[in-house]
Design a protein around this motif. Structure first.
Motif, mmCIF file in Angstrom:
data_model
loop_
_atom_site.group_PDB
_atom_site.id
_atom_site.type_symbol
_atom_site.label_atom_id
_atom_site.label_comp_id
_atom_site.label_asym_id
_atom_site.label_seq_id
_atom_site.Cartn_x
_atom_site.Cartn_y
_atom_site.Cartn_z
ATOM 1 N N ASP A 196 -4.595 -8.413 -9.835
ATOM 2 C CA ASP A 196 -5.916 -8.829 -10.358
ATOM 3 C C ASP A 196 -6.940 -8.866 -8.969
ATOM 4 O OD1 ASP A 196 -5.764 -8.996 -13.167
ATOM 5 O OD2 ASP A 196 -5.931 -10.927 -13.316
ATOM 6 N N GLU A 197 -6.203 -9.331 -8.182
ATOM 7 C CA GLU A 197 -7.057 -9.462 -6.894
ATOM 8 C C GLU A 197 -5.936 -9.150 -5.506
ATOM 9 O OE1 GLU A 197 -9.013 -13.066 -7.058
ATOM 10 O OE2 GLU A 197 -9.119 -13.049 -4.819
ATOM 11 N N MET A 198 -6.816 -8.227 -4.734
ATOM 12 C CA MET A 198 -5.998 -8.132 -3.451
ATOM 13 C C MET A 198 -6.681 -8.362 -2.280
ATOM 14 S SD MET A 198 -3.188 -5.838 -2.529
ATOM 15 C CE MET A 198 -2.822 -4.337 -2.701
ATOM 16 N N SER A 199 -6.190 -9.223 -1.333
ATOM 17 C CA SER A 199 -7.061 -9.483 -0.133
ATOM 18 C C SER A 199 -6.618 -8.469 1.125
ATOM 19 C CB SER A 199 -6.742 -10.877 0.103
ATOM 20 O OG SER A 199 -5.447 -10.975 0.875
ATOM 21 N N MET A 200 -7.721 -7.943 1.297
ATOM 22 C CA MET A 200 -7.667 -6.985 2.522
ATOM 23 C C MET A 200 -8.390 -7.366 3.686
ATOM 24 S SD MET A 200 -7.795 -3.000 0.616
ATOM 25 C CE MET A 200 -8.252 -3.372 -1.146
ATOM 26 N N ALA A 201 -7.962 -7.262 4.837
ATOM 27 C CA ALA A 201 -8.706 -7.348 5.972
ATOM 28 C C ALA A 201 -8.089 -6.463 7.222
ATOM 29 C CB ALA A 201 -8.252 -8.850 6.597
ATOM 30 N N THR A 202 -8.979 -6.163 8.137
ATOM 31 C CA THR A 202 -8.794 -5.402 9.093
ATOM 32 C C THR A 202 -9.296 -6.238 10.460
ATOM 33 O OG1 THR A 202 -10.859 -4.899 9.367
ATOM 34 C CG2 THR A 202 -9.692 -3.192 8.450
ATOM 35 N N THR A 203 -8.086 -5.797 11.556
ATOM 36 C CA THR A 203 -8.537 -6.447 12.680
ATOM 37 C C THR A 203 -9.871 -6.218 13.346
ATOM 38 O OG1 THR A 203 -7.390 -4.467 13.498
ATOM 39 C CG2 THR A 203 -6.017 -6.616 13.559
ATOM 40 N N THR A 204 -10.329 -6.947 14.369
ATOM 41 C CA THR A 204 -11.805 -6.780 14.818
ATOM 42 C C THR A 204 -11.878 -5.216 15.549
ATOM 43 O OG1 THR A 204 -10.803 -7.751 16.668
ATOM 44 C CG2 THR A 204 -12.518 -8.998 15.496
ATOM 45 N N ASP A 205 -10.702 -4.661 15.934
ATOM 46 C CA ASP A 205 -11.147 -3.332 16.397
ATOM 47 C C ASP A 205 -10.999 -2.248 15.537
ATOM 48 O OD1 ASP A 205 -8.513 -3.160 16.000
ATOM 49 O OD2 ASP A 205 -7.683 -2.776 18.153
ATOM 50 N N GLY A 206 -10.583 -2.736 14.175
ATOM 51 C CA GLY A 206 -10.433 -1.866 12.917
ATOM 52 C C GLY A 206 -9.189 -0.942 12.942
ATOM 53 N N THR A 207 -8.091 -1.328 13.571
ATOM 54 C CA THR A 207 -7.098 -0.321 13.759
ATOM 55 C C THR A 207 -5.961 -0.790 12.772
ATOM 56 O OG1 THR A 207 -6.199 -1.531 15.596
ATOM 57 C CG2 THR A 207 -7.498 0.576 15.972
ATOM 58 N N VAL A 208 -5.821 -1.956 12.374
ATOM 59 C CA VAL A 208 -4.743 -2.600 11.634
ATOM 60 C C VAL A 208 -5.350 -3.169 10.287
ATOM 61 C CG1 VAL A 208 -2.941 -4.020 11.395
ATOM 62 C CG2 VAL A 208 -3.278 -2.989 13.599
ATOM 63 N N VAL A 209 -4.642 -2.804 9.339
ATOM 64 C CA VAL A 209 -5.073 -3.465 8.073
ATOM 65 C C VAL A 209 -4.071 -4.133 7.331
ATOM 66 C CG1 VAL A 209 -6.014 -2.720 5.589
ATOM 67 C CG2 VAL A 209 -6.356 -1.142 7.339
ATOM 68 N N HIS A 210 -4.553 -5.476 6.881
ATOM 69 C CA HIS A 210 -3.500 -6.329 6.110
ATOM 70 C C HIS A 210 -3.968 -6.387 4.725
ATOM 71 C CE1 HIS A 210 -2.669 -8.087 10.201
ATOM 72 N NE2 HIS A 210 -3.930 -8.297 10.502
ATOM 73 N N ILE A 211 -2.825 -6.283 4.004
ATOM 74 C CA ILE A 211 -3.113 -6.421 2.442
ATOM 75 C C ILE A 211 -2.253 -7.362 1.970
ATOM 76 C CG2 ILE A 211 -3.940 -4.254 2.087
ATOM 77 C CD1 ILE A 211 -1.311 -3.572 0.972
ATOM 78 N N GLN A 212 -2.731 -8.269 1.007
ATOM 79 C CA GLN A 212 -1.798 -9.255 0.373
ATOM 80 C C GLN A 212 -2.248 -9.566 -1.247
ATOM 81 O OE1 GLN A 212 -1.850 -13.324 1.957
ATOM 82 N NE2 GLN A 212 0.584 -13.497 1.367
ATOM 83 N N PRO A 213 -1.445 -9.112 -2.085
ATOM 84 C CA PRO A 213 -1.826 -9.295 -3.509
ATOM 85 C C PRO A 213 -2.127 -10.747 -3.779
ATOM 86 C CG PRO A 213 0.322 -8.263 -3.384
ATOM 87 C CD PRO A 213 0.066 -8.791 -2.027
#
Ligand SMILES: Nc1ncnc2c1ncn2[C@@H]1O[C@H](COP(=O)(O)OP(=O)(O)O)[C@@H](O)[C@H]1O
Ligand SMILES: [Mg+2]
Length: 437
Positions: free
Chosen positions: A265-282
């Motif tokens: 229903d919802e996924m949180s997504m974040a990137t590191t400040t330099d934009g090279t790494v993505v984190h996802i978590q349902p």
């Protein structure tokens, strides 16, 4: 003046007033009592006939009954599988005016069985594993909505057949607590540890009664819930990190969850400040991925694995079809009316209490596979059906519910080699089943 009887009910059923509340449950006349297998319990629980449906009546304190009634209401709103609450009866007195315990009334869950009634003589390791897996999934779903069970056990769970697996339902919410802010890891692990201990005890108890297949390790079975729980919990909640050019891994995560039967229903997504790494978590996941798709397409409301099975058959039907419709719904309608419904209608009336329609359909598909393997060719569905009805279904016991007649007058067809469902723990309750397996 005598204290008045107080009934709190979720559905208005005048039949509730017709039950003999001024008599202790243990002494209810047999015309009210329905004989069905039930699990072990602390309180007295009996099944009764309420306006033609079966309800479970549990005698307990007013406080406990109300608490459990409220809890079952909250769990139903959160859409986790549990028994449906019906009423709390309080202020009971007997004919001499003495107080009687309060009662919690819940609906009997059709086609459900306590674990001890799921097998005839001995519990085999594969059945045990399926039970434990179903319970692990239920526990993950409960923890996911912030419910701490406090007394996880096989006896506090009901099982329904689900296309070769089992679907577990919570039956005893007495010790539960709902934490809207979610559970801490400590609470979850404590609950899981209780589950492991209780299951080990329950399986050892079966072993002591000669009801566990020889050589099966009770502790290993109980340990199974821990690993099944952890792998499911991780699949649902673990954070993943990957490089920004691997965004297909987001879709992959969604597909993996769908395959396990969950929707995000919802996924949180974040990137590191330099934009090279993505984190996802349902963040929010809902069980019932296949159930929802099947309901949308056909209106059939079945268990998750049954839905998966039916959808596979529907997809195959569509692949074989020579029609070129744009809408999946049109194939679904055709499959429903030309494949599914004819199978269900072909089941003779007297055999319909044996299994739910979706489970029958699943078993017919299995049977077709076996027959086709045996004959080395594909067998037409009509032929498979006749063989399934006569060689398989007819020899199963009824698993819906058995309504009256009163226990004393129940007549059971005598079948050679029939074994009664063991009821060594239920002196007060009458088990009428004869198992033909
Ligand atoms: N609504 C229900 N449908 C089917 N079985 C039920 C229902 N309610 C209770 N039972 C049966 O009664 C048993 C005891 O109920 P439970 O609520 O666990 O009592 P206790 O609080 O005394 O442990 C369960 O294991 C289950 O087999
Ligand atoms: Mg219980």
């Amino acid at each position: 003046m005598q204290d008045a009887l107080r009934i709190t009910a979720s559905t208005v059923d005048p039949g509730l007033l017709g039950l003999p509340w001024s008599v202790p449950l243990g002494k209810w006349p047999s015309e009210h009592i329905v004989s069905l297998p039930k699990g072990l319990s602390r309180h007295l629980v009996r099944f009764a006939d309420l306006s033609g449906r079966v309800v479970a009546v549990k005698e307990t304190t007013a406080e406990m009954a109300k608490r459990e009634y409220e809890m079952l209401g909250s769990l139903a709103r959160l859409d986790v599988p549990c028994v449906d609450r019906v009423a709390v009866i309080d202020g009971r007195t007997d004919s001499a005016g003495d107080a009687l315990p309060a009662a919690l009334v819940t609906s009997h869950l059709r086609f459900s069985m306590p674990y001890r009634a799921l097998f005839t003589r001995v519990l085999r390791p594969d059945t045990a594993t399926r039970l434990v897996d179903a319970l692990a999934l239920l526990l993950v779903r409960l923890h996911n909505v912030g419910f701490y069970w406090g007394d996880v056990s096989l006896s506090n769970t009901l099982f329904r057949r689900d296309a070769g697996a089992f679907a577990a339902y919570l039956v005893d919410a007495e010790t539960g607590e709902l934490h809207e802010e979610g559970l801490t890891e400590g609470q979850r692990l404590y609950d899981l540890d209780l589950a492991r201990t209780n299951i080990a005890g329950e399986i050892m108890d079966l072993a002591a009664g000669g009801r566990l297949e020889h050589g099966v390790d009770a502790v290993a079975i109980a340990d199974g819930i821990v690993s099944a729980y952890h792998s499911l919990w991780a699949a649902l909640t673990a954070e993943e990190s990957f490089s920004a050019n691997e965004t297909w891994r987001i879709t992959e995560r969604v597909e993996r969850l769908n395959a396990l039967g969950f929707d995000i229903d919802e996924m949180s997504m974040a990137t590191t400040t330099d934009g090279t790494v993505v984190h996802i978590q349902p963040k929010v996941v809902d069980a019932g991925h296949h159930q929802r798709r099947l309901i949308r397409l056909t209106g059939l409301d079945v268990e998750e694995n049954q839905a998966r099975r039916l959808l596979n058959d529907l997809d195959e039907f569509r692949a074989r079809s020579t029609k070129e419709w744009a809408d999946e719904e049109m194939y679904a309608h055709e499959w429903l009316t030309r494949v599914f419904e004819p199978v269900v209608r072909a089941i003779p009336y007297e055999l319909r209490a044996k299994l739910e329609p979706a489970e029958v359909f699943h078993q017919v598909l299995e049977h077709r596979w076996y027959l086709s393997q045996g004959h080395g060719r594909s067998i037409p569905l009509a032929e498979v059906l006749t063989s399934y009805i006569n060689d398989v279904l007819r020899h199963r016991r009824d698993e819906a519910t058995i309504m009256g007649p009163p226990t004393e007058t129940v007549s059971i067809p005598v079948v050679t080699g029939a074994v009664p469902v063991p009821d060594e723990d239920d002196e007060d309750d009458e088990v009428d089943w004869r198992d033909l397996v």
